[in-house]
Design an enzyme around this catalytic site. Structure first.
Site, PDB file in Angstrom:
ATOM      1  N   GLU A   1      76.622  65.146  74.286  1.00 33.61           N
ATOM      2  CA  GLU A   1      76.543  66.408  73.535  1.00 33.61           C
ATOM      3  C   GLU A   1      77.326  67.557  74.190  1.00 33.61           C
ATOM      4  O   GLU A   1      76.853  68.686  74.210  1.00 33.61           O
ATOM      5  CB  GLU A   1      75.076  66.836  73.391  1.00 33.61           C
ATOM      6  CG  GLU A   1      74.221  65.824  72.684  1.00 33.61           C
ATOM      7  CD  GLU A   1      72.735  66.160  72.737  1.00 33.61           C
ATOM      8  OE1 GLU A   1      72.064  65.904  71.734  1.00 33.61           O
ATOM      9  OE2 GLU A   1      72.242  66.642  73.764  1.00 33.61           O
TER      10      GLU A   1
HETATM   11  C1  TNX Z   1      69.199  64.400  72.428  1.00 30.86           C
HETATM   12  S1  TNX Z   1      70.136  61.805  73.188  1.00 30.86           S
HETATM   13  C2  TNX Z   1      69.568  64.589  73.757  1.00 30.86           C
HETATM   14  C3  TNX Z   1      68.723  65.426  74.605  1.00 30.86           C
HETATM   15  C4  TNX Z   1      67.528  65.970  73.888  1.00 30.86           C
HETATM   16  C5  TNX Z   1      66.982  64.905  72.962  1.00 30.86           C
HETATM   17  C6  TNX Z   1      65.702  65.276  72.288  1.00 30.86           C
HETATM   18  C7  TNX Z   1      70.807  62.626  74.306  1.00 30.86           C
HETATM   19  C8  TNX Z   1      71.664  61.903  75.198  1.00 30.86           C
HETATM   20  N1  TNX Z   1      70.588  63.945  74.373  1.00 30.86           N
HETATM   21  O1  TNX Z   1      69.495  66.462  75.170  1.00 30.86           O
HETATM   22  O2  TNX Z   1      66.577  66.325  74.829  1.00 30.86           O
HETATM   23  O3  TNX Z   1      67.947  64.609  72.003  1.00 30.86           O
HETATM   24  O4  TNX Z   1      65.171  64.208  71.580  1.00 30.86           O
END
Ligand code: TNX
Length: 499
Positions: free
Chosen positions: A304
């Site tokens: 992300e």
């Molecule tokens: C996605 S999945 C994220 C996290 C959040 C989570 C909450 C991923 C690698 N990153 O930063 O905490 O969703 O469900």
């Protein structure tokens, strides 16, 4: 006959209709130390008995014996004795966990039913992740989580040690990370950090339960906290409609440079990927972490990174993966890094859905093309932080809505990504992100029983897995979990036995 309450399901179990092994104060438990300690602890918790190890006429013995796969074990239980053998200490420890699940009571007292059992894991990497960044979780909570996970034959504790909200492990090379950037958490809750001694204690505690710690410093995104400590390394937050929506839905301020972030948005922060000083930082933090971590893996996140220029992201993950490989460790990254040039040894962690969307499967396949393997964490099956149903008090819903126990169970690792087959899968990991999770009670409620579903996906042979069977077996574990003080979610989908 009810099914024996064994989770994860063993490779083979035979339960003859024969006289059980009785457990009372004169039962002897002897042999390899970790396994005897583990079984003695379960016996004490479940029965209240403290068997006397020196005298008695019925013996449980844990013995190393060559032959069989790593972590495998065999158990024979009859009226006179319990014999557990395994080629390694982990196998004996798992035999103790299986015996612990078999302890039950009839009109004559406590016993283990007569069985012959052979067992071995499907995957080598069987993980849980705890996010200690969104909410900090103290040492005692981490130890309790290790005990719970190890009892389900999980062998990796992935710690998500840094995120926008805080940096959670002390480093001599970069002291300001914890001096300045560890005191916050989501919702303005108290933060915290592990000293180097605390971290060593977690590693040792996990090792005594046959779990390897996989530490993660997430970058180049998820790094707002780094900017509190070392402003010269971080870009200013990039606001988007997503960030504004999260702030208006869940509350919390918008991210501001130099101010601790207490909200739940993602994707607004980035390290300065074009500055050499950033790579000095990366070398320092991962270099020090490598020295503190006996396990083979260091996780560098990479998810992300929406505030990092696309091209810069590629340069960054390439360099960081090589820095980690040069430290003699195997890098792990979330699947986003898979579409870039990275060190070939980098293991990918897939967090897309059971039915992949948006090309996430392509990114995961790239790790396999490099000759590395993939850890599967399909979010709509194994994300322990999702709500169970719409009425749940805590948890999120972004992964295809709430995740029932049945959905957490009913998926098959080798069927998730075309072209990623059994031998390409290093294992399965269930992450628990903690935006809405503050206490051990919260952890228990979201993790149990879904963590048991993930453990079965990671351990048990594919052909033995069946929802109706799992449902009955976890129902039968209620008395053990209650005795252990695990505050599991009493889903109405499960017939919880009174035991
Ligand atoms: C996605 S999945 C994220 C996290 C959040 C989570 C909450 C991923 C690698 N990153 O930063 O905490 O969703 O469900």
């Amino acid at each position: 006959m009810p099914l024996l309450p064994l989770v994860p399901l063993p490779a083979s179990v035979e339960a003859p209709d024969a006289v059980p092994f009785r457990i009372d104060a004169s039962t002897v438990i002897e042999g390899e130390a970790d396994a005897t300690a583990a079984l003695s602890a379960v016996v004490a918790t479940r029965t209240g008995l403290t068997p006397n190890p020196t005298a008695g006429d019925r013996t449980v013995v844990f013995r190393l014996a060559p032959g069989g796969a790593a972590e495998s074990y065999r158990i024979t239980v009859d009226e006179a004795s319990v014999t557990a053998t395994a080629p390694d200490r982990a196998g004996l420890f798992y035999a103790a966990q299986t015996l612990g699940q078999l302890i039950t009571r009839d009109g004559d007292g406590w016993m283990i039913p007569a069985v012959t059992l052979e067992d071995a894991p499907r995957f080598a990497y069987r993980g849980v992740m705890l996010d200690v960044a969104r909410h900090f979780h103290p040492l005692e909570t981490v130890k309790a989580f290790v005990d719970r996970a190890a009892a389900l034959k999980l062998n990796v504790l992935h710690l998500h040690l840094s995120d926008d909200q805080g940096w959670r492990v002390q480093l001599a090379s970069r002291p300001r990370l914890t001096e300045v950037a560890s005191s916050g958490a989501v919702g303005g809750d108290p933060g915290g950090f592990y000293t180097k001694a605390d971290y060593a204690e977690i590693v040792a505690y996990a090792a005594s339960r046959h779990m390897t710690v996989v530490p993660e410093f997430d970058m180049p995104g998820h790094t707002h906290a780094v900017g509190l400590a070392y402003p010269e390394l971080a870009e200013d937050p990039v606001l988007s409609t997503h960030i504004e929506e999260i702030a208006s839905t869940y509350g919390g301020e918008l991210p501001t440079p130099g101010v601790a972030y207490t909200g739940m948005a993602v994707g607004f922060s980035s390290l300065k990927t074009r500055d050499e000083a950033t790579y000095d930082f990366v070398a320092d933090v991962f270099g020090e972490l490598a020295g503190m971590t006996p396990g083979p893996y260091l996780h560098f996140g990479g998810d992300e990174s929406l505030a990092t220029e696309d091209e810069d992201f590629g340069v960054f993950v390439d360099r960081v993966s090589r820095i980690i490989a040069d430290l003699g460790k195997t890098p792990i990254a979330w699947h986003e890094a898979g579409s870039r040039t990275i060190d070939d040894s980098t293991v990918g962690q897939y967090w897309g859905f059971v039915v992949p969307t948006g090309g996430m499967d392509d990114k995961a396949r790239a790790f396999v093309r490099n000759g590395a393997r993939v850890i599967l964490s399909p979010a709509d099956a194994v994300y322990l932080d999702m709500k169970y149903d719409d009425d749940a008090q805590i948890g999120l819903t972004w992964a295809n809505g709430p995740t029932s126990i049945e959905r957490a169970y009913a998926w098959e690792p080798s069927a998730v990504i075309d072209g990623i087959d059994e031998s390409d899968i290093l294992g399965v990991e269930a992450p628990l992100w903690t935006e809405t999770v503050r206490t051990l009670a919260d952890i228990d409620l979201l993790a149990f029983p879904r963590i048991a579903a993930a453990a079965e996906a990671a351990w048990s042979p594919a052909d033995g897995r069946d929802w109706a069977s799992f449902r009955e077996r976890i129902g039968g574990l209620a008395p053990l979990w209650e005795a252990q003080g695990i505050g599991f979610w009493r889903s109405p989908q499960i017939d919880w036995s009174a035991g």
